[in-house]
Scaffold this motif. Structure first.
Motif, mmCIF file in Angstrom:
data_model
loop_
_atom_site.group_PDB
_atom_site.id
_atom_site.type_symbol
_atom_site.label_atom_id
_atom_site.label_comp_id
_atom_site.label_asym_id
_atom_site.label_seq_id
_atom_site.Cartn_x
_atom_site.Cartn_y
_atom_site.Cartn_z
ATOM 1 N N UNK B 62 0.834 -1.210 0.000
ATOM 2 C CA UNK B 62 0.000 0.000 0.000
ATOM 3 C C UNK B 62 0.869 1.261 0.000
ATOM 4 N N UNK B 92 -2.401 7.573 -4.528
ATOM 5 C CA UNK B 92 -2.234 6.829 -3.278
ATOM 6 C C UNK B 92 -3.555 6.662 -2.528
ATOM 7 N N UNK B 93 -4.396 7.702 -2.576
ATOM 8 C CA UNK B 93 -5.672 7.625 -1.864
ATOM 9 C C UNK B 93 -6.506 6.452 -2.399
ATOM 10 N N UNK B 96 -4.945 3.038 -1.427
ATOM 11 C CA UNK B 96 -5.143 2.675 -0.025
ATOM 12 C C UNK B 96 -6.601 2.418 0.303
ATOM 13 N N UNK B 97 -7.466 2.855 -0.568
ATOM 14 C CA UNK B 97 -8.864 2.489 -0.426
ATOM 15 C C UNK B 97 -9.035 1.006 -0.780
ATOM 16 N N UNK B 101 -5.071 -1.527 5.710
ATOM 17 C CA UNK B 101 -3.973 -2.023 6.536
ATOM 18 C C UNK B 101 -4.332 -2.006 8.020
ATOM 19 N N UNK B 119 -14.670 6.838 8.992
ATOM 20 C CA UNK B 119 -13.623 7.773 8.559
ATOM 21 C C UNK B 119 -13.236 7.575 7.097
ATOM 22 N N UNK B 120 -12.847 6.354 6.759
ATOM 23 C CA UNK B 120 -12.382 6.096 5.394
ATOM 24 C C UNK B 120 -13.503 6.331 4.389
ATOM 25 N N UNK B 123 -13.929 9.963 3.735
ATOM 26 C CA UNK B 123 -12.836 10.501 2.926
ATOM 27 C C UNK B 123 -13.050 10.193 1.453
ATOM 28 N N UNK B 124 -13.519 8.988 1.188
ATOM 29 C CA UNK B 124 -13.540 8.531 -0.196
ATOM 30 C C UNK B 124 -14.826 8.823 -0.931
ATOM 31 N N UNK B 175 -13.078 -0.465 10.366
ATOM 32 C CA UNK B 175 -13.094 0.818 9.668
ATOM 33 C C UNK B 175 -12.619 0.697 8.224
#
Lengths: 309, 266
Positions: B62, B92-93, B96-97, B101, B119-120, B123-124, B175
């Protein structure tokens, strides 16, 4: 176990070497250093109270002190000790200073703590500390000789000294120390939070805005409060850049007079022990109490934040 | 030694496909031409002694090890479902989606349980309107999937940092779920937990397998045996052997593997 090894151990046990005495001596010395802080604070408080308290509880009308704008301590037959205009002056200048200082210091702290790396970061930290070390009279000088003509020209004002001038100067003065403290607060946010958020795909700014700033909130409040404390206590730059006219400001271009500047300007002329002299000490007590409360609040904010880290 | 003697899944079945990856921390070389195919939907354990590069490899997938700055240099290719994640134009966003990790120490954010789980997702979703009801649904589904719902359903607005370590680690898995990652990387996820909590978390891995591909680094060989289908053994930055877990532990092909699982070093 052989008998003689026991006797060797016994000799060793009650032997006090040089390092024992050095340890005790240094311990004592450091203790005195630590306690001296308490002694000095108490000493200062006792001193200003002794000079001012008799007046505060005797002659002074506290209602008038807090609500009247008439400060005429030298009047022969009708002296007045209304500090409201001075308090308003100090508050206006400090308020504007914070409007200037907060964006600058918060931005600088975020950049240094979260974005800058390597030499940029180290260089910036040194520069910020250098800024914090500029004597206040130099700032006052900048206010008089650069800011003042600038305000006169830009806004077409008759005078350039006043709330705007001293507020901006004071804001620039307070920003470095606020930056340093805010940066410490951001640095204290555990890196695992940033890593966690980044691993979920948060951008640097999302990490700062959604994780680091909320987590460092208490430290940031402390930075703000210390900036306010600095603003209240600052004397020389405000004396030079504020215009020093007793006035409740209604526009940013108005001249004002600060509590601190009043003491600095008048104490030399006030006969020792006179009412005027005692009135100035009353202002001192007032300032002392305000800054003490602000520092206490800052300390409280930091402490409340500490266990969460 | 870099050769892999085991029957490998064909690359098209691979969720993660590591090809000739080398990695340097400054002048120190941590990975030597590593190859690894991780089957989609499986649990694969990475084992090896401290400093063998297993965490480094995991953190390359990641690209979280790039937090250390330009001093990390990676060559080779790592494909996640066919996309080369080391390419320059990878966002990267987004990566990592897709690749979540879980860390060694549970690291819930200093927010409420609810805000942690969402949270994630927040963000996405980039401006997309999501109602409170939809959020509640995501929240409950994620927490149920990690078997945490019953424990925390009455304090969703309480601080996540107040939970037990076991619950925190489960939350750290929960999460990731609302954004539906393809792969979940786990870096010694039970090293901060007691045996009971470890047991619970390993059970959870089996629940999540299939829907998610799990790559787990562990220093604990018993854990690799219990909680993985395939195991890859690394030593000194090289991939030594990668085979189905039972085979690797019962009949290792390489002498280094045999020595390690018998406890001669590491």
């Amino acid at each position: 176990m052989p008998a003689d090894s026991g006797s060797i151990a016994k000799v060793d046990l009650d032997h006090r070497g040089r390092s024992w005495y050095v340890d005790k001596a240094v311990g004592g010395l450091v203790f005195v250093g630590g306690v001296s802080a308490i002694v000095f604070v108490m000493g200062i408080f006792v001193f200003i109270s002794r000079e001012g308290f008799g007046f505060v509880f005797g002659t002074l009308d506290i209602g008038e002190f807090l609500t009247s704008i008439e400060w005429r301590p030298t009047s022969e037959n009708n002296p007045r000790y209304g500090a409201l205009a001075l308090i308003a002056g100090t508050a206006a200048v400090t308020g504007l200073a914070m409007l200037v200082a907060v964006p600058f210091s918060l931005g600088a702290a975020i950049f240094i703590a979260e974005f800058a790396t390597g030499r940029t970061r180290e260089g910036l930290k040194v520069l910020v500390e250098l800024l914090a070390a500029i004597p206040s009279v130099v700032w006052g000088f900048i206010g008089l000789s650069i800011m003042s003509p600038l305000i006169i020209d830009t806004f077409d004002q008759p005078v350039g000294v006043g709330v705007l001038n001293s507020g901006v100067i004071l804001g620039l003065m307070a920003a470095p120390i606020m930056t340093t403290i805010a940066e410490d607060a951001l640095k204290a946010v555990p890196d695992s939070y940033r890593e966690a958020a980044e691993a979920m795909g948060a951008t640097r700014w999302q990490v700062v805005w959604q994780v680091v700033l909320p987590a460092g909130r208490n430290g940031l409040v402390a930075a703000l409060l210390l900036g306010v404390g600095r603003g209240f206590g600052e004397t020389m730059a405000v004396l030079m850049a504020s215009g020093h006219a007793i006035n409740i400001p209604t526009s940013p271009f108005d001249s004002v007079r600060a509590l601190t500047a009043t003491i600095a300007a008048e104490l030399g002329d006030a006969p020792r022990g006179s009412e005027h002299y005692q009135a100035l000490f009353t202002l001192g007590i007032f300032l002392f109490v305000i800054t003490f409360l602000i520092n206490l609040a800052a300390d409280f904010a930091v402490r409340r934040g500490a266990p969460r880290g | 030694m870099a050769e892999q003697k085991a029957p490998q899944p064909r690359p098209e079945d691979s969720a993660i496909s590591v090809n000739m990856v080398s990695l340097w921390y400054g002048s120190f070389r941590a990975l030597f031409d590593v190859n690894l195919e991780v089957k989609a939907g499986s649990i694969t354990a990475l084992i090896g002694p401290s400093g063998c590069g297993k965490s480094t490899l995991l953190r390359s997938v990641n690209r979280i090890n790039e937090r250390l700055g330009s001093y990390v240099r990676t060559t080779g290719s790592i494909r996640v479902h066919g996309h080369d994640v080391l390419a320059d134009d990878v966002e990267l966003a987004q990566l990592r989606r897709q690749v979540g990790m879980v860390f060694q120490r549970p690291n819930p954010l200093p927010l409420s349980i609810r805000d942690n789980v969402l949270f994630a997702h927040r963000i996405h979703r980039a401006g997309e309107r999501v109602t409170r009801i939809e959020e509640d649904e995501l929240l409950e589904t994620a927490l149920r999937q990690v078997l945490l719902w019953d424990e925390v359903k009455d304090r969703l607005n309480g601080p996540a940092t107040g939970l037990s370590l076991e619950a925190q680690q489960k939350l750290c898995i929960a999460r990731l779920l609302p954004v539906k990652p393809k792969v979940i990387l786990m870096d010694e996820p039970t090293s901060a937990l007691d045996p009971e909590a470890t047991d619970a978390l390993e059970g959870l891995l089996w629940e999540l397998k299939g829907e998610y591909t799990i790559l787990i680094v562990t220093h604990n060989m018993a854990q690799a045996r219990r909680a993985s289908e395939e195991t890859a053994f690394m030593l000194l930055g090289k991939m030594v052997e990668h085979r189905p877990t039972q085979e690797l532990f019962l009949t290792p092909h390489e002498q280094e593997t045999a020595d390690y699982i018998e406890g001669r070093y590491g």
